[in-house]
Design a protein around this motif. Structure first.
Motif, short mmCIF file in Angstrom:
data_model
loop_
_atom_site.label_atom_id
_atom_site.label_comp_id
_atom_site.label_asym_id
_atom_site.label_seq_id
_atom_site.Cartn_x
_atom_site.Cartn_y
_atom_site.Cartn_z
N PRO A 44 0.49 -1.26 -0.41
CA PRO A 44 0.00 -0.16 -0.08
C PRO A 44 0.72 0.93 -0.24
N GLY A 45 0.72 2.67 -0.29
CA GLY A 45 1.67 3.64 -0.74
C GLY A 45 2.51 3.69 -2.12
N SER A 57 -12.45 7.39 -8.10
CA SER A 57 -11.66 7.01 -6.97
C SER A 57 -10.61 6.65 -7.12
N ARG A 72 -4.44 9.45 -8.23
CA ARG A 72 -3.17 9.27 -8.32
C ARG A 72 -3.32 7.85 -9.22
N SER A 131 0.12 5.77 -5.11
CA SER A 131 -0.68 5.74 -3.82
C SER A 131 -1.49 4.71 -3.88
N LYS A 160 -3.38 1.27 -3.18
CA LYS A 160 -4.50 1.54 -1.88
C LYS A 160 -4.71 -0.36 -2.25
N GLU A 188 -7.70 -1.50 -1.88
CA GLU A 188 -9.13 -1.94 -2.70
C GLU A 188 -8.91 -1.28 -4.28
N ASP A 189 -7.74 -1.19 -4.84
CA ASP A 189 -6.99 -1.33 -5.92
C ASP A 189 -6.76 -2.64 -6.81
#
Length: 114
Positions: free
Chosen positions: A13-14, A61, A65, A83, A85, A87-88
């Motif tokens: 994440p990130g 969403s 990013r 970035s 997440k 949920e990606d």
């Protein structure tokens, strides 16, 4: 028309990833290319698209990013994903739309996990 996607993988994440999709064959001079994604148990959804003139659209969403771009000389579309997440996480599919026909590449898996 054939679409060859690459660039997926596992990222924390990130983190960031860059997807590429090269088109070959009779793609036409005017078309839209884009990225869709499908997570397990969910419907396919549009992530970002870009026309041959360079105008891009994004789902809410991912705005701010993700960046979609294309190199018309190479018939290639890119998706820079920053970035990221959890949920990606999904299979990302490349699409080319010529108006009268729609083409899909094979998916590339993006997993965002620590």
């Amino acid at each position: 028309v054939q679409l060859q996607a690459s660039g997926g993988g596992l990222v924390q994440p990130g983190g960031s990833l860059r997807l590429s999709c090269a088109a070959s064959g009779n793609i036409g001079s005017r078309n839209a290319m884009g990225w869709y994604r499908q997570a397990p148990g969910r419907q396919r959804e549009s992530v970002a698209t870009i026309g041959s003139g360079g105008i891009a659209t994004y789902r809410d969403s991912v705005k701010g990013r993700f960046t979609i771009s294309r190199d018309n000389a190479k018939n290639t579309v890119y998706l820079q994903m920053n970035s990221l997440k959890a949920e990606d996480t999904a299979v990302y599919l490349c699409n080319l739309n010529k108006g009268v026909a729609d083409y899909w590449g094979q998916g590339t898996l993006v997993t965002v996990s620590s």
